[in-house]
Design an enzyme around this catalytic site. Structure first.
Site, PDB file in Angstrom:
ATOM      1  N   TYR A   1      -2.302   0.356  10.343  1.00 46.28           N
ATOM      2  CA  TYR A   1      -2.455  -0.329   9.054  1.00 46.28           C
ATOM      3  C   TYR A   1      -1.178  -0.205   8.228  1.00 46.28           C
ATOM      4  O   TYR A   1      -0.654  -1.205   7.718  1.00 46.28           O
ATOM      5  CB  TYR A   1      -3.637   0.261   8.296  1.00 46.28           C
ATOM      6  CG  TYR A   1      -3.723  -0.194   6.863  1.00 46.28           C
ATOM      7  CD1 TYR A   1      -4.115  -1.490   6.543  1.00 46.28           C
ATOM      8  CD2 TYR A   1      -3.408   0.672   5.815  1.00 46.28           C
ATOM      9  CE1 TYR A   1      -4.182  -1.912   5.227  1.00 46.28           C
ATOM     10  CE2 TYR A   1      -3.479   0.263   4.501  1.00 46.28           C
ATOM     11  CZ  TYR A   1      -3.865  -1.029   4.200  1.00 46.28           C
ATOM     12  OH  TYR A   1      -3.916  -1.437   2.894  1.00 46.28           O
TER      13      TYR A   1
ATOM     14  N   THR B   1       0.797  -1.213   0.000  1.00 49.79           N
ATOM     15  CA  THR B   1       0.000   0.000   0.000  1.00 49.79           C
ATOM     16  C   THR B   1       0.838   1.275   0.000  1.00 49.79           C
ATOM     17  O   THR B   1       1.998   1.270   0.442  1.00 49.79           O
ATOM     18  CB  THR B   1      -0.903   0.016   1.246  1.00 49.79           C
ATOM     19  OG1 THR B   1      -1.617   1.256   1.328  1.00 49.79           O
ATOM     20  CG2 THR B   1      -0.082  -0.135   2.521  1.00 49.79           C
TER      21      THR B   1
END
Length: 300
Positions: free
Chosen positions: A128, A104
């Site tokens: 995250y 990501t």
């Protein structure tokens, strides 16, 4: 080629089942698979799947993606995003397979002014992001043949994503306030899946995968804000009859007006030059991809 696909119902995973089929036999598994369930929080299930299927390539399209909830469920987020990729990489190395894994833009601090390259320093600001970065490091440490594909702002016609949320809210409300000071590259899940299949096809064999091992950025071209993305969704959806002309008006707001548990990067556009130079793969601009996605939804 036999491919073990971890995940079946996620945005990218669902598209991958079709895109990878041209390369060989795709075995897609998740927690609901009756004969061979796979749970990213259960390392033994990952090893069993790899040993049973004996694939040439493992594609991990599963992840913990609840960015805000991860602030409360840090242990689970790290199990799925940080530990599981390393387990899969070790299993791949043991059976002589390669691993494709998605990461990501949130591994970066978000203070950049130009698209991040693969060599730029990471510095995630959320649980995250930190869990995804740990997954990248765990894969590299095993020494297995691997392709880590960092992507961003993924959307599509299935699952939970910004596009589908906007289409729903624009029908239900008179106006919407959308953050306008976070910039990134919206990326259609189908484009990501098709690019992954093309990447594997161009690698051709295990030796080439070993040579090519590393991190690559994989997003649609260009950049915009969430507000700019929402504006484009509204205009293109109206043009295709997916929204009425009098649907919700849009108002830009700063991030400070919409506080969230997890801090988002202010800037997280990614440079795709390494992928283009190594494999001659270039995704379309995000506006063009959005038009194709909405056209597909309108004719479904």
């Amino acid at each position: 080629m036999k491919i073990l696909l971890i995940g079946r119902e996620g945005q990218i995973a669902w598209e991958l089942q079709r895109s990878l089929a041209c390369l060989g036999d795709v075995v897609a598994l998740d927690r609901r698979s009756p004969a061979l369930p796979v749970d990213l929080a259960d390392p033994d299930s990952l090893r069993k799947a790899a040993n049973t299927v004996q694939p040439q390539v493992i594609v991990n399209a599963g992840a913990y993606t609840a960015v805000d909830l991860a602030e409360q469920e840090e242990t689970l987020a790290f199990q799925i995003n940080g530990t599981a990729p390393g387990v899969l990489a070790e299993a791949a190395r043991t059976i002589g397979a390669a691993l494709v894994h998605y990461s990501t833009d949130y591994v970066f601090p978000g203070d950049g002014l130009s698209p991040y390259t693969e060599d730029d320093l990471t510095g995630p600001s959320s649980v995250y992001g930190r869990s995804k970065l740990q997954g990248e490091l765990a894969i590299a440490q095993t020494g297995c043949a691997h392709l880590i594909l960092r992507t961003a702002w993924v959307y599509g016609g299935r699952g939970q994503n910004f596009l589908l949320t906007m289409l729903r809210l624009m029908r239900e409300r008179d106006s919407l306030q959308i953050v306008d000071d976070q910039r990134g590259s919206p990326s259609w899940s189908r484009m990501l899946a098709e690019s992954t299949a093309l990447l594997l096809a161009r690698c051709g064999n295990y030796e080439r995968l070993v040579e090519a091992s590393g991190i690559y950025h994989l997003t649609c071209g260009g950049e915009t804000s969430w507000y700019g993305f929402a504006q484009a969704i509204r205009a293109e959806a109206i043009a295709r009859g997916l929204l009425p002309p009098d649907c919700a008006r849009l108002e830009p707001i700063p991030s400070s007006a919409y506080p969230r548990p997890a801090r988002r990067p202010s800037y997280s556009a990614l440079s795709n030059q390494k992928l283009a130079q190594a494999f001659d793969i270039r995704l379309p601009n995000w506006e063009n991809a959005l038009q194709l996605c909405l056209s597909d939804m309108a004719t479904a």
